[in-house]
Motif scaffolding. Structure first.
Motif, mmCIF file in Angstrom:
data_model
loop_
_atom_site.group_PDB
_atom_site.id
_atom_site.type_symbol
_atom_site.label_atom_id
_atom_site.label_comp_id
_atom_site.label_asym_id
_atom_site.label_seq_id
_atom_site.Cartn_x
_atom_site.Cartn_y
_atom_site.Cartn_z
ATOM 1 N N GLU A 72 -13.049 25.140 44.401
ATOM 2 C CA GLU A 72 -14.413 25.351 43.945
ATOM 3 C C GLU A 72 -14.764 24.547 42.700
ATOM 4 N N LYS A 73 -13.838 23.748 42.185
ATOM 5 C CA LYS A 73 -14.100 22.974 40.979
ATOM 6 C C LYS A 73 -15.076 21.842 41.276
ATOM 7 N N SER A 74 -16.025 21.646 40.402
ATOM 8 C CA SER A 74 -17.003 20.590 40.572
ATOM 9 C C SER A 74 -16.380 19.240 40.229
ATOM 10 N N ARG A 75 -16.582 18.243 41.113
ATOM 11 C CA ARG A 75 -16.045 16.907 40.888
ATOM 12 C C ARG A 75 -17.139 15.869 41.132
ATOM 13 N N GLY A 76 -16.778 14.593 41.035
ATOM 14 C CA GLY A 76 -17.741 13.530 41.289
ATOM 15 C C GLY A 76 -17.969 13.366 42.781
ATOM 16 N N ASP A 77 -18.221 12.153 43.229
ATOM 17 C CA ASP A 77 -18.407 11.911 44.657
ATOM 18 C C ASP A 77 -17.192 12.417 45.425
ATOM 19 N N SER A 78 -17.422 13.251 46.408
ATOM 20 C CA SER A 78 -16.305 13.871 47.121
ATOM 21 C C SER A 78 -16.675 14.174 48.556
ATOM 22 N N ILE A 79 -15.646 14.373 49.364
ATOM 23 C CA ILE A 79 -15.806 14.894 50.710
ATOM 24 C C ILE A 79 -14.873 16.092 50.846
ATOM 25 N N THR A 80 -15.267 17.035 51.686
ATOM 26 C CA THR A 80 -14.484 18.247 51.901
ATOM 27 C C THR A 80 -13.763 18.145 53.236
#
Length: 230
Positions: A72-80
């Protein structure tokens, strides 16, 4: 191990050795023993089906973060990515190397051969590649890839296919993160201008008829190569 446990297994480095583990039953233990000789077996807790999640941690590859759905940590550009029963959490060095090479290319059409859970195809779509297509011979991989694409807001083209025999679409870029032998077998069948290959250790240098190698990346003993059409 892939032949014995296509649904997945764990690999851990123990000093100068690698430990390979699979969650299985007595039948699976017997098959493993027949191939490898002596094996060690331990009872696992009742929550074993959830324990694999501890091995799936956020990783950075190229310009993107690849994160599991329970992070649940907010990061930069990401995909799940949730691998489900398919290969591909994004953490393996070959996946990261391939994504690094892909992220440095001009976004255009892309085909991923052996797409697994769809990591590279979804990452490519995030980077602006279109169309981004994935093929895999494992139906579980196709299902996982489609679910992961939807979770990331993409409707992508995933197709069940054996890249050694079935027709493959023409694209500007192709990725084959499979094995040295499969790269050599599948490479000549690909209609692409640029080819990214991996799935083999650093000492191995695949020969792909019709292509010349123009770049190489290494990580933790693994390698990935960038090829251009001759």
């Amino acid at each position: 191990m892939l032949a014995l446990f296509p649904e997945g297994f764990e690999e851990a480095e123990r000093g100068e050795e690698f430990e390979l583990s699979a969650y299985t039953d007595a039948g699976g233990e017997a098959r493993m023993s027949a191939v490898f000789g002596a094996v060690a077996a331990d009872e696992v807790p009742l929550d074993w089906e959830e324990r694999w999640k501890h091995f799936h941690r956020p990783v950075r590859a190229g310009s993107l973060w690849i994160v599991p759905p329970w992070d649940e940590k907010s990061r930069g550009d990401s995909i799940t990515i949730d691998p489900g029963r398919a290969f591909g959490t994004g953490s393996h060095p070959t996946t990261r190397l391939c994504l690094e090479l892909v992220s440095e290319l001009e976004p255009t059409s892309l085909l991923d051969v052996g797409c697994g859970s769809g990591v590279l195809v979804i990452a490519a779509a995030k980077l602006g590649f279109t169309p981004a297509i994935g093929v895999d011979s494992d139906r579980h991989a196709i299902a996982a890839a489609e679910a992961n694409a939807a979770a990331n807001g993409f409707e992508l083209d995933f197709r069940p296919a054996d890249a050694r025999f079935d027709p493959l679409p023409a694209t500007e870029v192709a990725v084959a993160n499979i094995s040295e032998a499969l790269v050599a077998a599948v490479g000549p069948r690909l209609d692409c201008r640029v080819l990214v290959t991996s799935g083999y250790f650093e000492p191995h240098v695949p020969h792909v008829p019709g292509f010349r190698t123009i770049g190489r990346r290494k990580l933790d003993g693994w390698a990935a190569d960038l090829h251009a059409r001759e």
